[in-house]
Design a protein around this motif. Structure first.
Motif, PDB file in Angstrom:
ATOM      1  N   ALA A 391      20.826  52.964  44.087  1.00  0.00           N
ATOM      2  CA  ALA A 391      21.476  51.653  44.060  1.00  0.00           C
ATOM      3  C   ALA A 391      21.862  51.234  42.649  1.00  0.00           C
ATOM      4  CB  ALA A 391      20.553  50.606  44.686  1.00  0.00           C
ATOM      5  N   PRO A 395      26.832  51.957  44.419  1.00  0.00           N
ATOM      6  CA  PRO A 395      27.794  52.755  45.190  1.00  0.00           C
ATOM      7  C   PRO A 395      28.587  51.950  46.209  1.00  0.00           C
ATOM      8  CG  PRO A 395      25.563  53.146  45.986  1.00  0.00           C
ATOM      9  CD  PRO A 395      25.431  52.310  44.743  1.00  0.00           C
ATOM     10  N   ASP A 396      28.063  50.827  46.646  1.00  0.00           N
ATOM     11  CA  ASP A 396      28.744  50.032  47.665  1.00  0.00           C
ATOM     12  C   ASP A 396      29.487  48.841  47.065  1.00  0.00           C
ATOM     13  OD1 ASP A 396      27.681  51.689  49.679  1.00  0.00           O
ATOM     14  OD2 ASP A 396      25.799  50.560  49.640  1.00  0.00           O
ATOM     15  N   GLY A 397      29.609  48.843  45.740  1.00  0.00           N
ATOM     16  CA  GLY A 397      30.345  47.772  45.089  1.00  0.00           C
ATOM     17  C   GLY A 397      29.561  46.496  44.874  1.00  0.00           C
ATOM     18  N   GLY A 398      28.288  46.479  45.225  1.00  0.00           N
ATOM     19  CA  GLY A 398      27.468  45.294  45.023  1.00  0.00           C
ATOM     20  C   GLY A 398      26.907  45.245  43.613  1.00  0.00           C
ATOM     21  N   SER A 436      27.399  45.348  37.945  1.00  0.00           N
ATOM     22  CA  SER A 436      28.252  45.698  39.071  1.00  0.00           C
ATOM     23  C   SER A 436      29.564  46.224  38.525  1.00  0.00           C
ATOM     24  CB  SER A 436      28.502  44.494  39.977  1.00  0.00           C
ATOM     25  OG  SER A 436      29.398  43.592  39.363  1.00  0.00           O
TER      26      SER A 436
END
Length: 695
Positions: A391, A395-398, A436
């Motif tokens: 994390a 990876p998820d743009g958060g 981020s």
């Protein structure tokens, strides 16, 4: 509010600092004393290079000032320096003290009397151009056989006669048209001088180091730390190998890997160790399509000192993406590990781990965290690679709460290693970052032009609420990889550290106190009110049968940019003392009383916050100005607090200073590329921050 959060996110990159002759008195058994006086020691005891004279250990064999005598330590003399960054380490050679300030101005003193012998000014404000925007200035100088060496921010390596201050030669080490600049101290390798460069945070930089003949200035070899465009061929086999760890068209961004601080010469093995910096840009997704280790970023690289040929490397952060560079100082030591005597190097880089590496072959020995680390749980003992939390690469743009933050658990302020106690002493920061990728897209990212801070990601400062301290001096056992002791310090970081054979550790603080600690227990045994921030590392030396301690006071960019986090300390550019202080036993000098100046926001009755959007001005200020003038306009000594400056009330005055360069001679860079609209946006944002200050 939104503007404040945005500026904080984009400006934490402010984190984005020698002669190695063996001294037998550095070993614990040889530091014999008699009533506080060393016996059988060499006299004078010099401090000839940035890290001292003992493998960048920042350790002095001077022992007259000891746990038994430090209570008698007092100020002997002081001298007011130029009004600029003052974070470098002095040198002491043969009864002379050499001090440099931010723009590589050097003053030579008689160390005992404080009398000025000569001064040298390379006048870099006339030649630096955009490189003056780096704002750091010089961290130190080097000495070899009657000659001094300094590097200027615009990249010139200068040699001068140590006795007279006369310049002997000067050579350019960087392309004047490039984004590379120099802030680090040169190092000596036998008859050679080696220097690196910086600039990966603000330009398409490709880092390298260069070795020069110390007598003539002739270039002897150069080693690039990251591969260039494969179509141009590779300079050596090591870079061809490194290119296999990169993806995409990384060379369009330069790659980074500047060696702006850590260079350690090992006379025993004729090897030089480089602490390599972060990538350009930070964001691994942009720089290398999110793939590959990206050698030799964030690595310790060993080179043959005579030829510059690659020997080995150890990478502390494969695929680095958080500005976790390996640019922190590298200390050499001989330790007994598992019953075996091993020659090792020690480093506590920004990522929060203390590393012990075999300096003969680069083998990983051990690493343990000395602060909270959320990006990785450990360093795998077999592979030597970090075990990351996926994390942390968002990876998820958060977002991800990164500890330590991009400022680093340990920044450029040097640590010290004591052969007596076997401990390393680390100036430690507990600041974190909420990171981020924001709205940045790898496909359409382009660097902000003109030395603007841009890592291709965002980072807002956060704190570990379970830790009441924001910084500390940490004593660490590198053999057992355990904490020995820790004492809190003020601000986001303490100053550089020095250990001595007197069983003491010296460190300054951002609040102006200069402290001595018992090296074994951490008990504070002496303190002095220096009346100004101390980020520079101290030195110890002996001359005329007497021992001395010297330190420079004054703030700098980086830590000063985070002034909003220690407003209660009241650091003011206008009356901050930038001095060299020299101490000795029974010194009885005193400093003039500090005259507080009220910091009052300008009166601006015509200001209308809604007359222009704030965000554009916040972004422009954050990328150009906050590094010196502070986040949210809260300055901390490196430059004036613009919320109290009448220059922001007048468009013509602001333009003359910022775009036309009216104050370049004072160290205020020129931003000739800024459009009228951008200047209006910046001025509007500063007027807004001034209005907030008045409330």
């Amino acid at each position: 509010m939104l503007v404040t959060q945005y500026v904080q996110r984009i400006m934490i990159i402010c984190s984005a600092g020698c002669v190695l002759f063996a001294l037998c008195s550095c070993s614990p058994d040889s530091a014999q004393t008699d009533g506080g006086r060393a016996t059988g020691r060499p006299d004078p005891i010099d401090w000839p290079g940035y890290g001292g004279s003992s493998g960048e250990q920042h350790f002095s064999p001077a022992s007259e000032i000891s746990q038994n005598t430090v209570g008698r330590l007092g100020l002997l003399w002081s001298y007011d320096l130029d009004i600029e960054n003052s974070v470098s380490q002095p040198l002491a050679i043969n009864g002379m003290l050499y001090v440099t300030t931010g723009r590589s101005r050097i003053t030579a003193f008689r160390a005992v009397s404080g009398n000025v012998v000569w001064q040298f000014d390379p006048d870099v404000t006339e030649t630096a151009g955009r490189k003056l925007r780096s704002s750091w200035g010089s961290r130190g100088i080097a000495y070899r056989e009657g000659r001094l060496y300094t590097a200027t921010v615009d990249g010139n390596l200068i040699c001068m006669d140590a006795e007279s201050g006369q310049q002997l030669w000067s050579v350019p080490t960087v392309d004047p048209a490039s984004g590379l600049y120099v802030t680090g101290a040169p190092r000596i390798m036998d008859e050679m001088v080696i220097i690196g460069n910086g600039g990966a945070d603000v330009s398409d930089a490709r880092g390298y180091v260069t070795a020069y003949d110390g007598n003539t200035g002739e270039q002897l070899w150069r080693f690039y730390t990251v591969p260039g465009n494969p179509a141009d061929g590779f300079e050596n086999d090591a870079l061809e190998l490194a290119a296999k760890t990169w993806n995409g068209e990384w060379w369009r961004y330069g790659g980074g890997g500047t060696v702006w601080n850590a260079i350690t010469y090992d006379d025993k093995y004729k090897t030089v160790y480089l602490g390599v910096g972060n990538g350009a840009p930070w964001n691994h997704e942009i720089r290398s399509e999110g793939e590959g280790d990206n050698l030799f970023l964030a690595s310790i690289v060993a080179l043959d000192a005579d030829t510059g040929a690659y020997k080995w490397h150890y990478q502390v952060n494969p695929g680095e993406t958080w500005d976790y560079n390996a640019s922190m100082d590298i200390a050499l030591a001989t330790l007994t590990i598992g019953g075996e005597t091993r020659d090792v190097l020690l480093q506590a880089p920004k990522n929060g781990f203390v590393y012990v590496i075999d300096r003969v072959n680069g083998d990983f020995i051990s690493a343990r965290p000395f602060v909270k680390t959320t990006w990785a749980s450990k360093i795998d003992p077999e592979s030597g690679r970090p075990v990351e939390d996926p994390a942390a690469r968002f990876p998820d743009g958060g977002s991800f709460d990164l500890f330590p933050g991009t400022f680093g658990a340990h920044s450029w302020m040097p640590m010290a290693f004591s052969p007596q106690t076997g401990l390393v002493y680390i100036p430690t920061s507990f600041i974190g970052s909420r990171i981020s990728s924001g709205d940045v897209k790898a496909d359409d990212w382009a660097r902000y032009p003109g030395f603007g801070s841009d890592g291709g990601m965002s980072a807002a400062p956060i704190w570990d609420e379970t830790n009441p301290s924001r910084s500390a001096l940490t004593a660490w056992n590198p053999v057992d990889q355990e904490l020995a002791w820790q004492v809190p310090t003020t601000g986001v970081t303490g100053g550089g550290v020095m250990a001595t054979a007197g069983g003491l550790v010296f460190q300054g603080e951002i609040n102006g106190t200069f402290n001595a600690y018992d090296a074994s227990s951490g008990d504070r045994v002496w303190s002095f009110d220096a009346q100004a921030p101390i980020l520079a590392p101290p030195i110890a030396f002996a001359a005329g049968g007497r021992d001395y301690i010297a330190i420079q006071t004054g703030s700098s960019t980086g830590a000063a940019a985070l002034g909003t986090f220690f407003e209660d300390i009241s650091i003011d550019y206008r009356n901050m003392a930038r001095r060299v202080l020299v101490f000795a036993l029974d010194g009885d000098a005193s400093l003039p009383a500090r005259k507080p100046l009220p910091l009052v926001a300008i009166e601006d009755p015509d200001f209308d916050a809604g007359s222009r959007p704030l965000l554009a001005g916040a972004i422009a200020y954050g990328r150009r100005c906050a590094h010196c003038h502070g986040l949210e306009g809260v300055a901390a000594g490196s430059a004036p607090d613009l919320r109290a400056s009448y220059t922001i009330l007048n468009d013509e005055t602001f333009t003359v200073i910022v775009r036309e360069g009216a104050l370049v001679r004072n160290g205020m860079p020129q931003f000739e590329e800024l459009a009228d609209e951008t200047l209006l946006d910046m001025r509007h944002y500063l007027r807004f921050e001034a209005s907030q200050m008045r409330q």
